[in-house]
Motif scaffolding. Structure first.
Motif, PDB file in Angstrom:
ATOM      1  N   THR A  40      -1.980  -0.711   5.281  1.00 22.49           N
ATOM      2  CA  THR A  40      -1.678  -1.573   4.092  1.00 22.49           C
ATOM      3  C   THR A  40      -3.251  -1.317   2.999  1.00 22.49           C
ATOM      4  O   THR A  40      -3.753  -1.335   3.400  1.00 22.49           O
ATOM      5  CB  THR A  40      -1.782  -2.831   4.955  1.00 22.49           C
ATOM      6  N   TYR A  44      -3.712  -6.039   0.448  1.00 21.87           N
ATOM      7  CA  TYR A  44      -2.662  -6.638   0.799  1.00 21.87           C
ATOM      8  C   TYR A  44      -2.448  -7.746   1.723  1.00 21.87           C
ATOM      9  O   TYR A  44      -2.072  -9.186   0.876  1.00 21.87           O
ATOM     10  CB  TYR A  44      -2.470  -5.685   2.542  1.00 21.87           C
ATOM     11  N   TYR A  51       4.830  -5.156  -2.176  1.00 13.65           N
ATOM     12  CA  TYR A  51       4.636  -3.992  -2.152  1.00 13.65           C
ATOM     13  C   TYR A  51       5.856  -2.612  -1.639  1.00 13.65           C
ATOM     14  O   TYR A  51       6.625  -2.676  -1.425  1.00 13.65           O
ATOM     15  CB  TYR A  51       3.356  -3.482  -1.290  1.00 13.65           C
ATOM     16  N   PHE A  87       0.346   1.251  -1.767  1.00 12.26           N
ATOM     17  CA  PHE A  87       1.536   1.111  -1.347  1.00 12.26           C
ATOM     18  C   PHE A  87       2.034   1.454   0.334  1.00 12.26           C
ATOM     19  O   PHE A  87       0.290   1.998   0.339  1.00 12.26           O
ATOM     20  CB  PHE A  87       2.949   2.564  -1.831  1.00 12.26           C
TER      21      PHE A  87
END
Length: 238
Positions: A40, A44, A51, A87
């Motif tokens: 992550t 995040y 995402y 991402f």
């Protein structure tokens, strides 16, 4: 000879008249016993945003049950080395050391991941190297509505099923000219089929690059990441 043949046909016909087939339905469920790594982005936990998600399929020498092997190459290795990405990265491990990825199990595990994490479902991408490249092509064909972009690196597959791929999906294919493991022609045939289908496709043929080097040559191409994050499906997949 004709008489003997007629006798055989008569015997088969008699047998068929007595044969019976029953209808049945299997209730067996597909076990999702895949090990995987999940990355992550740094922000995040402090964000409520959705995402993009990259599915990374590793090469042939990282299969089995030791998940640490998956960290030895590809995106997991870059992440272990401290590289950050904007991402999510889902890296399933092929449970077999010899066979291709069980893509149905990968898809079930991917659905589970997408239900647990905040995923922008219009920006899900699949990429893989070597055996994972074969899996990447197969995922694009079998689950066409899922992926906004597909990046096979030194892979191959069945060109006849490319007609099932999503017309809105973008493809970027990488292969080295000196690949003695997976022939360059495997990628060229698939790429040319995509072009014939009028798909959004590009091919990078890397001069002088062999099989062991093409993975890093592709992943170190900064243009790849800029291109990847621009890809988006028009509508949210169901």
């Amino acid at each position: 000879m004709a008489v003997a043949f007629a006798a055989v046909v008569g015997m088969c016909g008699a047998g068929l008249a007595q044969a019976e087939q029953i209808k049945a339905r299997s209730n067996a469920s597909l076990e999702t016993d895949l090990n995987y790594l999940m990355y992550t982005p740094d922000d995040y936990a402090s964000s409520s945003n959705s995402y993009p998600l990259v599915v990374w399929l590793h090469g042939g020498d990282q299969g089995g049950t030791d998940i640490e092997k998956v960290k030895s190459s590809g995106l997991p290795k870059l992440i272990e080395g401290g590289k950050t990405f904007p991402f999510l990265v889902f890296s399933p491990q092929n449970p077999s050391e010899e066979l291709l990825f069980p893509i149905e199990k990968v898809e079930v595990a991917l659905n589970e991941v997408m239900s647990k994490y905040r995923v922008d479902r219009t920006r899900v991408y699949v990429m893989g190297f070597s055996r994972g490249g074969f899996g990447t092509w197969a995922m694009a064909e079998q689950f066409p509505e899922k992926f906004a972009a597909v990046v096979p690196i030194a892979g191959g597959g069945n060109r006849h099923y490319l007609s099932r791929t999503n017309e809105k999906t973008a493809f970027w294919v990488f292969h080295g000219t000196n690949d003695e493991v997976i022939p360059l022609s495997d990628s060229i045939v698939l790429y040319e089929r995509l072009v014939g289908l009028k798909r959004n496709a590009r091919l990078s043929v890397l001069e002088g690059v062999d099989h062991s080097s093409v993975e890093w040559a592709a992943l170190n191409d900064s243009e790849l990441w800029d291109w990847l994050l621009k890809q988006r499906l028009q509508a949210t997949p169901q």
